[in-house]
Design a protein around this motif. Structure first.
Motif, PDB file in Angstrom:
ATOM      1  N   ARG A 518      -5.038  -7.798   1.803  1.00 10.39           N
ATOM      2  CA  ARG A 518      -4.237  -6.947   1.372  1.00 10.39           C
ATOM      3  C   ARG A 518      -5.192  -5.731   0.936  1.00 10.39           C
ATOM      4  O   ARG A 518      -5.179  -4.576   1.135  1.00 10.39           O
ATOM      5  N   ALA A 522      -4.940  -1.657   2.338  1.00 12.26           N
ATOM      6  CA  ALA A 522      -5.203  -0.883   2.191  1.00 12.26           C
ATOM      7  C   ALA A 522      -6.222   0.608   2.367  1.00 12.26           C
ATOM      8  O   ALA A 522      -5.999   1.262   2.353  1.00 12.26           O
ATOM      9  N   LYS A 526      -5.487   3.972   3.647  1.00  9.93           N
ATOM     10  CA  LYS A 526      -6.228   4.993   3.852  1.00  9.93           C
ATOM     11  C   LYS A 526      -6.862   5.467   4.755  1.00  9.93           C
ATOM     12  O   LYS A 526      -6.438   7.192   4.570  1.00  9.93           O
ATOM     13  N   GLU A 553       1.621  -0.289  -5.706  1.00 10.55           N
ATOM     14  CA  GLU A 553       0.284   0.053  -5.372  1.00 10.55           C
ATOM     15  C   GLU A 553       0.178   0.407  -3.631  1.00 10.55           C
ATOM     16  O   GLU A 553      -1.291   1.034  -3.317  1.00 10.55           O
ATOM     17  N   ILE A 554       0.532  -0.035  -3.231  1.00  8.23           N
ATOM     18  CA  ILE A 554       0.511  -0.449  -1.420  1.00  8.23           C
ATOM     19  C   ILE A 554       1.054   0.986  -1.109  1.00  8.23           C
ATOM     20  O   ILE A 554       0.570   1.838  -0.207  1.00  8.23           O
ATOM     21  N   ILE A 557      -0.691   4.916  -1.859  1.00  5.52           N
ATOM     22  CA  ILE A 557      -1.776   5.437  -0.836  1.00  5.52           C
ATOM     23  C   ILE A 557      -1.207   5.596  -0.257  1.00  5.52           C
ATOM     24  O   ILE A 557      -1.947   6.616   0.390  1.00  5.52           O
TER      25      ILE A 557
END
Length: 591
Positions: A518, A522, A526, A553-554, A557
């Motif tokens: 994970r 991420a 980014k 959350e993913i 980004i």
């Protein structure tokens, strides 16, 4: 209470009120009763204090159209030394666009700076609540209303038979557009309650006509998009003016606009002759802007602020305040027509200006219309990535069908809302689905209207591919590798001028221990994300086993977000809501 004025009795509450937190008033009344008794007993309140020394100060953020009226009432309230529990009310009224306040409250990024919010429509309440992670709000009663109408300069209205000729929403807009000489403008439905309610009403009216109503509404949206303004105030500025080619010339000027009755009232108060507006009131009912009085972050209000906020709400609903609202062109909260407002606004019999208001559209209908608007104004390029793990065979309670069955049906239905110019593709994913890979591309991301083998179109092939999706027995959720691979392709095939996005549907968390981690995912997202070429991930967690926070959350980004549905049948509405939100975020970033 030792107040200068007592609350006057009102009639029945507006039947249009979809959702109001009745508990707000109850709790505040209890707070008044309990708090006042304690304060008086303890000698904390001095009823002889001057206003300057004892005033309770509130800041109220109001929609720009109603702000002047509320400011006038607040000013008179202070001048008359109207009191709440012996302390004067000092209410500062600031004008704020409702969509901006809703987005700020939904994000919860910073303290709002006001205790009360008065948007122009309760449709903003759902948007403000967002995913429930922002600043909490507590809606209560409406304080005024104004119907949404179709306004025209006299030369155009006479051409369509005003005032004797009456139309439905679909007929009135259709007649204006078919005439070829009536240029129609509107405010952006993603930023204007007036624009959204009008477009939703057009859609509902068109559906009553039968046939391919979705196509007709999309065509109307396309026309409106070409003459779209950012706000209701800017729409009025696009109108043809006396002496500026109002009859036929000046193609940059509109002869018809979708606005509220109150906006027409304000415009006509300053206009003369051919610059004044005539109003069409559709036969199938006009939706109302309803101005719900809303407390912001109620738990953080002090007891005096809570009591003062309730007191000011009762003042806004008393007879003298309602007279002020009428002078500014507003109807009472129940929508009852008053000739003193209707006639100056441009209404005239036999236009049905006094008929019952149209039923308010549901949150789902509004979300779907906003999604349609976003992809109509800016054609979409979406890659749909569907979880095909074994858990998608799990039955949906009460339906007799699996998660996959209901998901497929929802996706096929959503597909009908896209235009031939929209580009959509399909991937599926489950562990070791294609050799060592957790994912497989089933359909390329192409225009729905493009021809395909066998004489069909890409839309038809894609619909068949959706229908053919099946859970992989024993397959686990290979989420992380799939997100990275599909995002990399979406970025590399980015098409400028379209709304590019990745839609990922999953009913579980990542279960591939041999794939990317994970944190590594991420980091890579980014690196890949580019604000100049945005590809937001719209991640939808389906069912109770999915982890919305993980996918959210993913997605964040990339400029997207995560959503959760307990029933796969909700997927269609969520997709359109997510498209609208991501589209607005991208537009705001560009500005």
């Amino acid at each position: 209470m030792p107040d200068a004025y007592a609350r006057e009795e009102r009639g029945d509450a507006s039947p249009r009120r979809r959702r109001r937190t009745i508990a707000v008033a109850t709790l505040l009344v209890l707070a008044v009763a309990t708090g006042t008794a304690v304060a008086v007993k303890g000698g904390l309140l001095s009823f002889s204090e001057s206003c300057e020394d004892s005033a309770v100060r509130l800041t109220l953020a109001a929609s720009p159209d109603i702000a002047p009226a509320v400011r006038a009432i607040a000013g008179q309230t202070l001048a008359d030394e109207v009191r709440s529990d012996g302390r004067c009310l000092d209410v500062e009224v600031v004008a704020r666009d409702s969509y901006k306040v809703a987005d700020a409250l939904a994000s919860g990024a910073e303290a709002p700076g006001f205790q009360v919010w008065l948007p122009d429509s309760d449709l903003w309440l759902d948007r403000a609540e967002g995913l429930g992670t922002g600043t909490p709000i507590s809606p209560s009663d409406s304080v005024a209303s104004s119907p949404v109408t179709l306004a025209m300069v006299p030369s155009a209205s006479k051409r369509l038979g005003w005032p004797e000729k009456t139309y439905s929403w679909a007929e009135s807009v259709g007649a204006a557009l078919r005439s070829g000489k009536v240029r129609l403008g509107a405010a952006d439905p993603a930023r204007s309650a007036t624009g959204l309610l009008a477009l939703t009403s057009i859609g509902a009216s068109s559906a009553q006509q039968g046939g391919d109503s979705d196509t007709r509404v999309a065509e109307t949206a396309k026309v409106l998009a070409e003459r779209m303004s950012d706000s209701d105030a800017q729409v009025l500025e696009t109108l043809a003016r006396s002496g500026s080619g109002a009859e036929e010339g000046n193609p940059k000027r509109n002869q018809a606009v979708l606005i509220s009755e109150q906006a027409a009232f304000t415009h006509n108060a300053e206009a003369t002759g051919s610059g004044r507006l005539d109003l069409f009131y559709p036969e199938d009912g006009t939706p109302l802007l309803d101005y719900p009085y809303t407390l912001v972050d109620e738990e953080k209000l002090t007891l005096p602020q809570s009591r003062a906020a309730l007191r000011f709400m009762t003042l806004l609903n008393d007879r003298s305040s309602q007279a002020v609202f009428a002078r500014y062109g507003f109807r009472p909260a129940d929508g009852a027509a008053d000739d003193a407002v209707v006639t100056p606004a441009g209404g005239k019999s036999p236009q049905p200006y006094d008929t019952s208001a149209a039923e308010a559209p549901s949150a789902k209908e509004l979300q779907e219309m906003l999604g349609m608007w976003t992809i109509t104004v800016q054609s979409a390029r979406l890659t749909t990535v569907v979880d095909a793990s074994g858990s998608m065979a799990t039955p949906v309670p009460g339906s007799g069908r699996s998660r996959m069955d209901v998901t497929k049906e929802s996706l096929i239905q959503a597909l009908t809302q896209f235009t031939p110019d929209d580009e959509i593709g399909l991937w599926e994913f489950a562990t070791t689905l294609d050799g060592e890979k957790d994912y497989r591309k089933l359909m390329p991301t192409r225009r729905l209207g493009d021809p395909a083998q066998g004489g069909s179109t890409h839309r038809e092939k894609l619909s068949a591919a959706f229908a053919g999706l099946q859970p992989v027995p024993g397959g686990a959720t290979g989420l992380y590798d799939t997100v990275l691979a599909s995002y990399q392709e979406a970025r590399s095939t980015y098409v400028k001028g379209k709304f590019n996005a990745l839609v990922i549907l999953t009913d579980g968390s990542n279960q591939d221990e041999n794939g990317i981690s994970r944190s590594a995912l991420a980091a890579r997202l980014k690196e890949l994300a580019d604000p100049e070429r945005p590809v937001p991930v719209i991640a939808i967690a389906v069912g109770p086993d999915a982890d919305r926070e993980e996918v959210a959350e993913i997605a964040r980004i990339t400029g997207g977000d995560g959503y959760e549905v307990s029933d796969p049948a909700e997927i269609q509405a969520v997709i359109f809501r997510a498209i609208m939100t991501a589209g607005q975020n991208g537009r705001a970033a560009q500005e």
